[in-house]
Design an enzyme around this catalytic site. Structure first.
Site, PDB file in Angstrom:
ATOM      1  N   ALA B   9      -6.421  -7.316   2.452  1.00 55.33           N
ATOM      2  CA  ALA B   9      -5.189  -6.448   2.583  1.00 55.33           C
ATOM      3  C   ALA B   9      -5.587  -4.983   1.965  1.00 55.33           C
ATOM      4  CB  ALA B   9      -4.164  -6.986   1.645  1.00 55.33           C
ATOM      5  N   THR B  10      -4.576  -4.080   2.250  1.00 55.22           N
ATOM      6  CA  THR B  10      -4.520  -2.959   1.650  1.00 55.22           C
ATOM      7  C   THR B  10      -3.152  -2.658   1.185  1.00 55.22           C
ATOM      8  OG1 THR B  10      -6.160  -2.098   3.212  1.00 55.22           O
ATOM      9  CG2 THR B  10      -5.070  -0.559   1.870  1.00 55.22           C
ATOM     10  N   ALA B  11      -2.832  -2.256  -0.084  1.00 55.86           N
ATOM     11  CA  ALA B  11      -1.629  -2.008  -0.641  1.00 55.86           C
ATOM     12  C   ALA B  11      -1.694  -0.613  -1.558  1.00 55.86           C
ATOM     13  CB  ALA B  11      -1.405  -2.990  -1.417  1.00 55.86           C
ATOM     14  N   GLU B  25      -0.009  -2.918   4.646  1.00 57.13           N
ATOM     15  CA  GLU B  25      -0.171  -3.106   6.021  1.00 57.13           C
ATOM     16  C   GLU B  25       0.544  -4.459   5.904  1.00 57.13           C
ATOM     17  OE1 GLU B  25      -2.800  -5.584   6.631  1.00 57.13           O
ATOM     18  OE2 GLU B  25      -2.621  -5.401   4.003  1.00 57.13           O
ATOM     19  N   SER B 177      -7.215  -5.491   7.559  1.00 54.83           N
ATOM     20  CA  SER B 177      -5.713  -4.834   7.418  1.00 54.83           C
ATOM     21  C   SER B 177      -5.417  -4.262   8.697  1.00 54.83           C
ATOM     22  CB  SER B 177      -6.118  -3.519   6.458  1.00 54.83           C
ATOM     23  OG  SER B 177      -6.483  -3.947   5.211  1.00 54.83           O
TER      24      SER B 177
END
Lengths: 209, 198
Positions: B9-11, B25, B177
């Site tokens: 993931a990307t946060a 995302e 992502s």
């Protein structure tokens, strides 16, 4: 589990020096996970009480929880006994905490320093709970480099001013040659006047090179 | 085997003048299988504090649910808004409690009660204060955008554009992502949430 361990923050250099009239604690500001810099503004020197401080190396979560426990007990002691907790008592408490978790150790290597009725005191407690009384010490991935500087520059009866400069430049050397170490240097002194974190202006004249 | 359920993931989270903005995302992939294109990884904890997570979805949902419940109780106890540092510490306590069976999630938590503030937490519950942060498998790509472009005291509009750029960069180069961007803006006037295609 290895997935978690990769995300645990490692790589640090911390230095502690017992000088005439006080203690100097010094540490870099990088928190890394493998090759990734997770934080570049990390405060690895923590005040425990008015007369005591510590540095942390290893897993940040473990070290922060140990800090919380030591701070809690030191303040409780001050209220109950109407006076500052001896540094050796803080150290013993940390050692017991580490050793109670001998089976699945806290990943941390800490320095506890301060100034009490017996004068300046500096201890190193490792992840299994061993305690060592130190006159000068360094922990973390950059400690071999920092020791190179300390062994050369430390001498018995060193003044607080000199110790501050030696500690600062030991970490500066580690930043130059250890990739887990970097992003700036924090310095704190603990004397009869209490815990003092050096400002940027106070740190500016320390650098030798 | 457990890494199969440890999706990438990307946060990201960014502080600006008067608030904080979070973005993530929406993809969940187990190995090479794209399981979901509409996962929400941004959470409103209270009306003033939000969070964004990367890691095991179940763990981040349980964490945000439990902490928002605890925050409500705390709000009633202290009879004022719970500040972000309190929420961060509550999360840290819950995560460190499970040190031997950790919640597999990295969290960026923040909000604005007084001054805006954000903190990042690792799976064991370490707390590190930040002005901007990125977590997850796309963190390197996102920080490649955030590091040179972040400025102190940005406007809300600039901050929102910056986080979208960071998530977009990560979505382009991280296979784990993608599939859109969720944005959560927290200001002292409350929270705003919207979704955009990446």
């Amino acid at each position: 589990m290895s997935n978690v361990e990769e995300k645990i923050l490692h790589g640090t250099t911390t230095v502690g020096i017992k000088a005439k009239g006080g203690i100097v604690l010094c540490a870099d500001m990088r928190a890394s996970a493998g090759y990734f810099i997770a934080n570049n503004n990390t405060m690895k020197i923590q005040k425990i009480d008015a007369h005591a401080g510590m540095t942390m190396a290893g897993g940040v979560a473990d070290a922060q929880n140990i800090t919380d426990a030591l701070r809690y007990h030191s303040r409780l002691y001050r209220v109950r006994k109407q006076g500052p907790i001896p540094i050796r008592s803080i150290t013993r408490l940390a050692s017991l905490m580490f050793h109670q978790n001998r089976g699945y150790p806290f990943i941390a290597d800490i320095l506890v320093g301060g100034y009490d009725a017996d004068g300046p005191a500096l201890y190193n407690i490792d992840m299994f709970g061993s305690v060592e009384d130190k006159t000068y010490v360094t922990t973390g991935s950059g400690s071999p480099v920092a020791y190179g500087h300390l062994e050369e520059e430390y001498r018995d009866g060193i003044s607080m001013e000199d110790a501050t400069r030696v500690a600062y430049n030991a970490v500066a050397a580690a930043i130059a040659r250890n990739i887990g170490t970097g992003d700036g240097i924090n310095v704190a002194t603990i004397s009869a006047d209490g815990f003092h974190l050096l400002t940027d202006a106070e740190k500016a004249p320390l650098k030798n090179i | 085997m457990s890494y199969m359920y440890m999706p990438g993931a990307t946060a990201v989270g960014v502080q600006f003048d008067g608030g904080v903005v979070f973005a993530s995302e929406k993809r969940i992939a187990y190995g090479n299988l794209l399981v979901s294109k509409s996962t929400k990884k941004v959470f409103q904890i209270t009306s003033k504090v939000g969070a964004v997570c990367a890691g095991l979805v179940a763990d981040m949902q349980i964490l945000s649910l439990q902490i928002s419940a605890l925050s409500k109780i705390r709000t009633m106890e202290i009879e004022r808004d719970v500040p972000p540092n309190t929420v961060a510490k509550m999360m840290s306590n819950m995560m460190y409690e499970r040190r031997y069976f950790p919640l597999l999630t990295q969290v960026i938590v923040g909000g604005v009660v007084g001054e805006p503030a954000i903190y990042t937490l690792d799976p064991l519950g370490s707390i590190l204060p930040d002005k901007y942060a990125a977590v997850g498998t796309g963190a390197e790509m996102a920080l490649g955008v955030l590091d040179p472009q972040f400025k102190d005291g940005m406007s809300e509009q600039d901050a929102v554009e910056l986080v979208k750029k960071a998530i977009r960069a990560a979505s382009l180069r991280d296979t784990a992502s993608g599939d859109g961007i969720d944005v959560l803006v927290m200001t002292k006037d409350g929270a705003k949430e919207f979704t955009e295609p990446s």
